[in-house]
Design an enzyme around this catalytic site. Structure first.
Site, PDB file in Angstrom:
ATOM      1  N   CYS A   1       1.037  -1.197  -0.025  1.00 22.96           N
ATOM      2  CA  CYS A   1      -0.010   0.122  -0.044  1.00 22.96           C
ATOM      3  C   CYS A   1       0.758   1.167   0.032  1.00 22.96           C
ATOM      4  O   CYS A   1       2.130   1.252   0.465  1.00 22.96           O
ATOM      5  CB  CYS A   1      -0.840   0.181   1.127  1.00 22.96           C
ATOM      6  SG  CYS A   1      -1.472  -1.494   1.951  1.00 22.96           S
TER       7      CYS A   1
ATOM      8  N   HIS B   1     -10.419   2.406   1.657  1.00 23.74           N
ATOM      9  CA  HIS B   1     -10.566   3.139   2.906  1.00 23.74           C
ATOM     10  C   HIS B   1     -11.712   3.859   3.179  1.00 23.74           C
ATOM     11  O   HIS B   1     -11.758   4.658   4.064  1.00 23.74           O
ATOM     12  CB  HIS B   1      -9.092   3.827   3.069  1.00 23.74           C
ATOM     13  CG  HIS B   1      -7.867   3.056   3.088  1.00 23.74           C
ATOM     14  ND1 HIS B   1      -7.350   2.850   2.105  1.00 23.74           N
ATOM     15  CD2 HIS B   1      -7.320   2.483   4.160  1.00 23.74           C
ATOM     16  CE1 HIS B   1      -6.213   1.916   2.412  1.00 23.74           C
ATOM     17  NE2 HIS B   1      -6.413   2.016   3.682  1.00 23.74           N
TER      18      HIS B   1
HETATM   19  N1  GLN Z   1      -3.944  -9.174   3.799  1.00 19.01           N
HETATM   20  C1  GLN Z   1      -4.093  -8.043   4.563  1.00 19.01           C
HETATM   21  C2  GLN Z   1      -5.514  -7.792   4.299  1.00 19.01           C
HETATM   22  O1  GLN Z   1      -6.233  -8.007   3.398  1.00 19.01           O
HETATM   23  C3  GLN Z   1      -3.410  -6.723   3.702  1.00 19.01           C
HETATM   24  C4  GLN Z   1      -3.795  -5.438   4.627  1.00 19.01           C
HETATM   25  C5  GLN Z   1      -2.675  -4.270   4.249  1.00 19.01           C
HETATM   26  O2  GLN Z   1      -2.342  -4.477   3.099  1.00 19.01           O
HETATM   27  N2  GLN Z   1      -2.767  -3.399   5.140  1.00 19.01           N
HETATM   28  O3  GLN Z   1      -6.273  -7.141   5.333  1.00 19.01           O
HETATM   29 ZN    ZN Z   2      -2.908  -2.845   1.868  1.00 23.03          ZN
END
Ligand code: GLN
Ligand code: ZN
Length: 767
Positions: free
Chosen positions: A654, A705
């Site tokens: 991310c 988000h």
């Molecule tokens: N596998 C995690 C989820 O789906 C990845 C979360 C993240 O990248 N912050 O929640």
């Molecule tokens: Zn993520």
């Protein structure tokens, strides 16, 4: 006399009061007035707590209901037109800018978030343009100063610095010439309004102010000496007599100290936790001036007890040069990156609890240091500290020899997959041929109230392990059925069993300890409870295999196993301070390698090892990048390279600006990477072409988000744009930009149904 200062303090409240109230407000269960009442109580509590700990300089204005950078934008009227035009109350507009808004016919996408320097805190990126009209839209910093003063506490207001604020922003959609517009060109317009705010603070009785310019530890400010000089000249003129502490943190000033020492400020604050080695250079630069030096000795980023004797020795060295009155002892940065207090931890073993200091205890440490330097008798506190530090050192000596031995025996071939990508993908297609534009998700499904309730009941012993596991199996079953029903191609089990992506693994590994209430802000109302690495790390038993196997047993479609990568586990934990991060990361990598191989043995076709934190761990100065990226990428490879060609490895990131670190991303050699790209612009994808990246990619099609549901059309447009930006990629993976754990089922169902429709469209459109 030497004074003590705290640069900032957690905003959540000792029992997460602020988080709870904010979320209740969003859910319509608390009125705006009730929310403000909670906020006010908590602000008062923070000031009183710091006062009780004996801190001389107490911050104000650093409290926030969402994000302090968003507060800054709101105060200075940096409000993009789409929000300014919306029919919303000020408070709802503020939240809409942070988290989007989809209610009563108003549909607003949130502004972009970005990680705050190298921390796991996310701030809201301001959007500026040539039409940005700075003015004081509210007087939050003044109001909070007055509020504290009325409670009998004279504080030092904290403001994001004007240059840092603009450097953190981005060119807004309102800008007609985005390619040529430089946010920093607005500095001349911002400074007078900033000066006006300083005047208002002074009129309200403030004698000093803390202006945060952490950008000064970045390479990007090396050529901004003239701008800093002009800005601070103007600010000093706007509010003569108002003493400015210029706060830098998270890194070293390097050459910038030369121009910084000439600024018309009262005090320069430097971080001696992250960058102890800058001290001599800084003292040398400050010596001929009349500046005071604020020594950031007590870490705002970790939870280890400060070695007070060592800090005193450092401070005394500086006092020898500058004299007692020109030295302030302080936290290295705001304490917002640490939990509120150790006092609420009842389950830590006493001998372990004694190793730590959280925000409130850190405030006391700073106060003790200042008292000791000013000649007060604090020998009892110093003796107790000395004993704790010694006890921790004794423990470190007895760490795990087997783990160290295994790490020393790692051979170079263990870092690489058996064959190159082309061969691997052929082997994978032979096991399970995914359709073009395969759909998948990033791993988690909604962490519902029911899930959290069951988990908490299980923790409290109100739900037996058997009942809890039955419950989890049901959740998994529900997730699998749902994915089959809407026709997702590569399934996930949904991660219902995980409290947090890093904590979950830490709890099953040897070498970590956990807290009950040590929450640290990630963004908005989201808080995490980072595990603490206390000794060498190993994996006693498989951690995820049973859940992934169960999920696989329910379907003929391929299942993706889901692990958190070594770099991310480490970055989202509080690391040890006694050995390097590299060693800690590689220990984690070996533990995860065993898990990856076990998943493969259990018949799992694809294994995703998430590394969302790889970018945030990047050192702030470019000269330090290579050494970090080398061990970070090596750790990922060590964790994932143990499998056969037929097993498809995935990774996820991310908030990554790939262009900067692309060679290293490429070196990870994951078969598929999914990335957050829904909000960042397409330029981020250039690197994939430039470096001829041929492994597979899943650029995030929508922003998870925000609670808003993306339409089919907007996702088609995005996918088409990605396709165009990535001409080498025949079939992109089609997925959201991150895990869905923070979302509700209803939005998730609608969003993913739309997403599948988009993939089916793409199969024809791009056939
Ligand atoms: N596998 C995690 C989820 O789906 C990845 C979360 C993240 O990248 N912050 O929640
Ligand atoms: Zn993520």
């Amino acid at each position: 006399m030497t004074l003590s200062a705290v640069l900032g303090y957690p905003r959540v409240g000792p029992k997460r009061e602020v988080k709870k109230a904010t979320e209740a407000y969003w859910a319509g269960k608390l009125s705006a007035d009730e929310l403000q009442k909670v906020a006010k109580e908590q602000r008062l509590l923070r000031w009183q707590t710091l006062q009780q700990q004996g801190v001389d300089v107490i911050p104000s204005g650093d409290f926030t209901l969402y994000d302090h950078v968003l507060d800054f934008n709101n105060t200075f009227n940096i409000i993009p037109k789409r929000f300014a035009d919306a029919q919303l109350s000020d408070l709802d507009r503020y939240f809409a800018m942070g988290r989007g808004h989809q209610k009563d016919g108003v549909d607003l996408e949130a502004q972009e978030m970005q990680k705050w320097f190298d921390s796991n805190y996310h701030y809201i990126k301001s959007e500026v343009s040539s039409s940005t009209q700075f003015k004081l839209n509210n007087l939050k910093p003044v109001d909070e100063f007055v509020e504290a003063k009325e409670a009998g506490i004279v504080t030092r207001p904290v403001l994001v610095g004007p240059i840092t604020a603009l450097l953190l922003g981005k060119v807004g959609r309102d800008e007609p010439n985005p390619a040529s517009f430089d946010p920093l060109s607005l500095l001349d317009k911002l400074v007078p309004v900033y000066g006006e705010l300083l005047q208002k603070l002074q009129q309200a009785g403030a004698t000093e102010v803390q202006i945060d310019e952490p950008s000064l530890v970045m390479d990007s400010t090396a050529n901004l000496g003239a701008q800093y000089q002009a800005t601070f000249d103007a600010l000093a003129k706007a509010a003569p007599g108002l003493k400015i502490t210029l706060a830098t943190y998270f890194g070293r000033l390097d050459k910038n100290v030369e121009f910084v020492a000439k600024l018309p400020i009262d005090t320069l604050h430097v971080d001696l936790d992250r960058a102890a080695d800058q001290l001599d250079q800084v003292v040398e630069a400050v010596k001929p001036t009349s500046l005071k030096l604020s020594l950031g000795l007590v870490s705002g980023r970790n939870i280890w007890k400060n070695d007070l004797a060592a800090s005193l020795a450092t401070a005394k060295k500086v006092i020898d040069v500058l004299g007692q009155d020109r030295v302030v002892v302080a936290t290295s940065s705001s304490l917002l990156h640490t939990p509120v207090t150790l006092a609420n931890e009842s389950r830590l073993k006493p001998e372990q609890k004694d190793w730590f200091s959280f925000a409130t205890e850190k405030a006391a440490e700073v106060a003790t240091l200042a008292k000791a330097l000013s000649g007060a008798d604090v020998s009892a506190a110093l003796d107790a500290n000395k004993q704790s530090i010694q006890a921790r050192r004794d423990f470190e000596k007895n760490s795990d020899a087997a783990v160290r031995e295994r790490l020393s025996k790692v051979t170079p071939d263990m870092y690489d997959r058996k064959s190159p990508f082309a061969q691997r993908i052929a082997a994978q297609d032979a096991v399970y041929k995914l359709p073009p534009f395969p759909t998948t998700t990033i791993g988690s499904f909604p962490q519902t109230k029911e899930i959290r309730l069951a988990r908490s009941k299980h923790t409290k012993g109100e739900l037996s392990t058997e009942e809890y596991e039955k419950f989890l199996e049901n959740e998994i079953k529900h997730a699998v059925e749902f994915q089959e029903e809407i026709d997702i191609d590569l399934l996930v089990h949904g991660e219902a069993e995980r409290n947090d992506m890093s904590q979950y693994f830490g709890e099953q590994l040897q070498g970590f300890v956990f807290t009950e209430n040590a929450w640290v802000q990630s963004y908005g109302s989201r808080y995490v409870r980072p595990p603490i690495v206390v000794s060498d790390v190993s994996r006693p038993t498989p951690m995820t295999v049973r859940w992934s196997s169960y999920a696989q047993s329910l379907t003929k479609r391929p299942m993706k196993g889901m692990l958190t990568g070594p770099v991310t586990i480490l970055n989202w934990s509080f690391p040890r301070a006694d050995i390097s991060k590299e060693v800690q990361c590689k220990q984690l990598a070996l533990a995860l390698r065993d898990e990856v191989v076990d998943l493969e043995k259990a018949g799992i076709f694809a294994i995703q090892v998430d590394e969302p934190a790889i970018r945030e761990g990047l050192p702030l100065r470019q000269v330090d990048w290579n050494s970090y990226l080398t061990w970070a990428v090596d750790s990922f490879k060590l964790a994932t390279a143990g499998v056969e060609d037929r097993t498809q490895t995935h990774s996820h990131f991310c908030y990554s600006d790939f262009n900067l670190i692309f060679e290293h991303i490429k070196r990870l050699d994951a078969d598929v990477i999914s990335i957050e790209a829904s909000k960042s612009d397409l330029k981020l994808l250039d690197a994939f072409n430039k470096y001829s990246y041929n492994n597979l990619i899943g650029p995030g099609l929508y922003d998870i988000h925000s609670p808003r549901v993306p339409s089919v059309q907007e996702m088609k447009d995005r996918l088409a744009a990605f396709k165009k930006a990535l001409p080498n990629q025949k079939h992109l993976f089609v997925n959201p930009d991150c895990g869905l754990k923070t979302r509700g089922w209803d939005e998730t169902k609608r969003a993913l149904t739309n997403l599948v429709e988009v993939a089916k469209w793409a199969r024809e459109e791009f056939a």
